[in-house]
Design an enzyme around this catalytic site. Structure first.
Site, PDB file in Angstrom:
ATOM      1  N   ASP A   1      14.450   2.709   9.060  1.00  0.00           N
ATOM      2  CA  ASP A   1      13.907   1.588   9.832  1.00  0.00           C
ATOM      3  C   ASP A   1      13.199   2.196  11.034  1.00  0.00           C
ATOM      4  O   ASP A   1      13.846   2.817  11.890  1.00  0.00           O
ATOM      5  CB  ASP A   1      15.049   0.656  10.277  1.00  0.00           C
TER       6      ASP A   1
ATOM      7  N   LYS B   1      -2.372  -1.607  16.774  1.00  0.00           N
ATOM      8  CA  LYS B   1      -3.074  -0.640  15.925  1.00  0.00           C
ATOM      9  C   LYS B   1      -4.000   0.247  16.769  1.00  0.00           C
ATOM     10  O   LYS B   1      -4.221   1.410  16.430  1.00  0.00           O
ATOM     11  CB  LYS B   1      -3.840  -1.359  14.816  1.00  0.00           C
TER      12      LYS B   1
ATOM     13  N   ASN C   1       3.209   4.361   7.332  1.00  0.00           N
ATOM     14  CA  ASN C   1       2.635   3.183   6.670  1.00  0.00           C
ATOM     15  C   ASN C   1       3.316   1.889   7.095  1.00  0.00           C
ATOM     16  O   ASN C   1       2.694   0.826   7.056  1.00  0.00           O
ATOM     17  CB  ASN C   1       2.742   3.367   5.150  1.00  0.00           C
TER      18      ASN C   1
ATOM     19  N   SER D   1      -5.635   0.492  11.473  1.00  0.00           N
ATOM     20  CA  SER D   1      -6.484  -0.630  11.050  1.00  0.00           C
ATOM     21  C   SER D   1      -7.741  -0.647  11.895  1.00  0.00           C
ATOM     22  O   SER D   1      -7.698  -0.352  13.099  1.00  0.00           O
ATOM     23  CB  SER D   1      -5.742  -1.952  11.235  1.00  0.00           C
TER      24      SER D   1
ATOM     25  N   THR E   1      -1.733  -7.998  -0.142  1.00  0.00           N
ATOM     26  CA  THR E   1      -0.312  -7.620  -0.111  1.00  0.00           C
ATOM     27  C   THR E   1       0.455  -8.785   0.527  1.00  0.00           C
ATOM     28  O   THR E   1      -0.144  -9.766   0.976  1.00  0.00           O
ATOM     29  CB  THR E   1      -0.075  -6.353   0.738  1.00  0.00           C
TER      30      THR E   1
ATOM     31  N   ILE F   1       0.837  -1.206   0.000  1.00  0.00           N
ATOM     32  CA  ILE F   1       0.000   0.000   0.000  1.00  0.00           C
ATOM     33  C   ILE F   1       0.875   1.260   0.000  1.00  0.00           C
ATOM     34  O   ILE F   1       0.561   2.252  -0.658  1.00  0.00           O
ATOM     35  CB  ILE F   1      -0.944  -0.013   1.229  1.00  0.00           C
TER      36      ILE F   1
HETATM   37  P1  NAP Z   1       3.354  -5.013   3.180  1.00  0.00           P
HETATM   38  O1  NAP Z   1       3.189  -5.160   1.706  1.00  0.00           O
HETATM   39  O2  NAP Z   1       3.879  -6.148   3.980  1.00  0.00           O
HETATM   40  O3  NAP Z   1       4.230  -3.702   3.420  1.00  0.00           O
HETATM   41  C1  NAP Z   1       4.703  -3.380   4.703  1.00  0.00           C
HETATM   42  C2  NAP Z   1       5.829  -2.372   4.522  1.00  0.00           C
HETATM   43  O4  NAP Z   1       6.306  -2.018   5.851  1.00  0.00           O
HETATM   44  C3  NAP Z   1       7.026  -2.951   3.771  1.00  0.00           C
HETATM   45  O5  NAP Z   1       7.584  -1.959   2.941  1.00  0.00           O
HETATM   46  C4  NAP Z   1       7.999  -3.314   4.890  1.00  0.00           C
HETATM   47  O6  NAP Z   1       9.364  -3.308   4.495  1.00  0.00           O
HETATM   48  C5  NAP Z   1       7.711  -2.135   5.826  1.00  0.00           C
HETATM   49  N1  NAP Z   1       8.284  -2.333   7.152  1.00  0.00           N
HETATM   50  C6  NAP Z   1       8.105  -3.355   8.021  1.00  0.00           C
HETATM   51  N2  NAP Z   1       8.851  -3.179   9.115  1.00  0.00           N
HETATM   52  C7  NAP Z   1       9.517  -1.999   8.941  1.00  0.00           C
HETATM   53  C8  NAP Z   1      10.442  -1.258   9.712  1.00  0.00           C
HETATM   54  N3  NAP Z   1      10.893  -1.703  10.907  1.00  0.00           N
HETATM   55  N4  NAP Z   1      10.901  -0.078   9.226  1.00  0.00           N
HETATM   56  C9  NAP Z   1      10.482   0.381   8.036  1.00  0.00           C
HETATM   57  N5  NAP Z   1       9.637  -0.287   7.230  1.00  0.00           N
HETATM   58  C10 NAP Z   1       9.153  -1.466   7.700  1.00  0.00           C
HETATM   59  O7  NAP Z   1       1.954  -4.641   3.874  1.00  0.00           O
HETATM   60  P2  NAP Z   1       0.756  -3.649   3.498  1.00  0.00           P
HETATM   61  O8  NAP Z   1      -0.477  -4.463   3.491  1.00  0.00           O
HETATM   62  O9  NAP Z   1       1.096  -2.803   2.327  1.00  0.00           O
HETATM   63  O10 NAP Z   1       0.722  -2.777   4.839  1.00  0.00           O
HETATM   64  C11 NAP Z   1       0.931  -1.368   4.864  1.00  0.00           C
HETATM   65  C12 NAP Z   1       0.208  -0.809   6.076  1.00  0.00           C
HETATM   66  O11 NAP Z   1      -1.204  -0.995   5.920  1.00  0.00           O
HETATM   67  C13 NAP Z   1       0.572  -1.482   7.397  1.00  0.00           C
HETATM   68  O12 NAP Z   1       0.688  -0.531   8.433  1.00  0.00           O
HETATM   69  C14 NAP Z   1      -0.626  -2.395   7.654  1.00  0.00           C
HETATM   70  O13 NAP Z   1      -0.783  -2.699   9.016  1.00  0.00           O
HETATM   71  C15 NAP Z   1      -1.746  -1.547   7.109  1.00  0.00           C
HETATM   72  N6  NAP Z   1      -2.975  -2.276   6.776  1.00  0.00           N
HETATM   73  C16 NAP Z   1      -2.964  -3.238   5.823  1.00  0.00           C
HETATM   74  C17 NAP Z   1      -4.146  -3.909   5.510  1.00  0.00           C
HETATM   75  C18 NAP Z   1      -4.200  -4.986   4.454  1.00  0.00           C
HETATM   76  O14 NAP Z   1      -5.282  -5.576   4.259  1.00  0.00           O
HETATM   77  N7  NAP Z   1      -3.096  -5.259   3.721  1.00  0.00           N
HETATM   78  C19 NAP Z   1      -5.348  -3.589   6.192  1.00  0.00           C
HETATM   79  C20 NAP Z   1      -5.314  -2.597   7.180  1.00  0.00           C
HETATM   80  C21 NAP Z   1      -4.131  -1.938   7.445  1.00  0.00           C
HETATM   81  P3  NAP Z   1      10.134  -4.670   4.021  1.00  0.00           P
HETATM   82  O15 NAP Z   1       9.831  -4.832   2.551  1.00  0.00           O
HETATM   83  O16 NAP Z   1      11.550  -4.354   4.321  1.00  0.00           O
HETATM   84  O17 NAP Z   1       9.581  -5.794   4.843  1.00  0.00           O
END
Ligand code: NAP
Length: 229
Positions: free
Chosen positions: A53, A156, A80, A129, A185, A13
């Protein structure tokens, strides 16, 4: 030119949010904990990248110092970066989830505040979330009621509360939290089929990241508008 930083934006996202804000003319910094992954993602869409990070104070401070040196201010900050652990509930896992999903927000916000205060229209969006909404997890009609995500949901809830508290303590800056919608994702790969595209969910984040000076602050929203806490 609007200067924007998105944490964890090398994929998912966050990456799509970066792409859409670039299309709107923002100067976008992709924050990535792995510098190489960040540079590759930034090059793919014409963004800039900073190693960031959210669990590492030196990394966070270095990233904001680099943006300060290059731009002198920050207009939009999108928290994010996030992790979802499985149904393991123990101390080390809790520390890891809270460090990233909640304490990370404190680290990045505190480092960004001096730059945000130099903006004419400072905006902070926390990708939280509805799994952290007390109303949603206690409502049997909502999907969150059935989610086995104890630590993620608690982290969250903390992220959303940080949004409210910062909105109160920093009246000159807008702070809003967003539920982007269930999205396919890497994070949700273990949840089986389903989930919409990251581009669709990023549009919800973009709406809150592009609020005008009269926009709301201290809210939790999804694509339909305000969500209950
Ligand atoms: P994702 O594809 O797994 O992306 C997560 C991102 O966070 C990746 O770029 C990851 O980097 C990064 N990250 C993790 N730990 C980190 C750290 N210590 N420092 C900096 N970056 C870090 O997941 P996503 O679904 O896009 O999630 C994005 C946000 O949306 C999150 O906050 C998630 O909780 C929220 N969200 C998602 C959903 C859903 O349905 N997907 C629903 C509600 C909320 P790496 O590539 O290095 O791991």
């Amino acid at each position: 030119m609007t200067v924007t930083l998105i944490t964890g934006a090398n994929k998912g996202i966050g990456f799509e949010t970066a792409r859409q804000l670039l299309e709107l003319g923002h100067t976008v910094y992709i924050g990535a904990r792995d510098a190489e992954r960040g540079e590759k993602a930034a090059a793919a869409i014409g963004a800039r990248s900073v190693q960031l990070d959210v669990t590492d104070d030196a990394s966070v401070n270095g990233a904001l110092a680099a943006i300060d040196a290059a731009e002198g201010r920050l207009d939009v900050l999108v928290h994010n970066a996030g992790i979802l652990t499985g149904d393991v509930v123990d101390g080390p896992t809790a520390l890891r989830v809270f460090d990233t999903n909640a304490v990370g927000i404190v680290r990045v916000t505190e480092a960004a505040l001096p730059l945000l205060r130099r903006s004419a229209n400072p905006t902070v969006v926390t990708v939280s979330s509805s799994a952290g909404s007390f109303w949603a997890v206690n409502n049997p009609d909502r999907p969150e009621f059935h989610l086995p995500t104890t630590l993620y949901s608690a982290s969250k809830a903390a992220a959303t509360m940080l949004t409210v508290q910062y909105a109160k303590s920093q009246p000159g800056i807008r702070f809003n939290a967003v539920e982007p919608g269930f999205t396919a994702t890497d994070m949700t790969a273990g949840f089986g089929d389903g989930g919409r595209s990251p581009a669709e969910s990023a549009a919800v984040v973009v709406r809150l990241a592009t609020l005008g000076v009269d926009g709301p602050t201290g809210t939790l929203q999804d694509e339909a508008g305000e969500l209950r806490w």
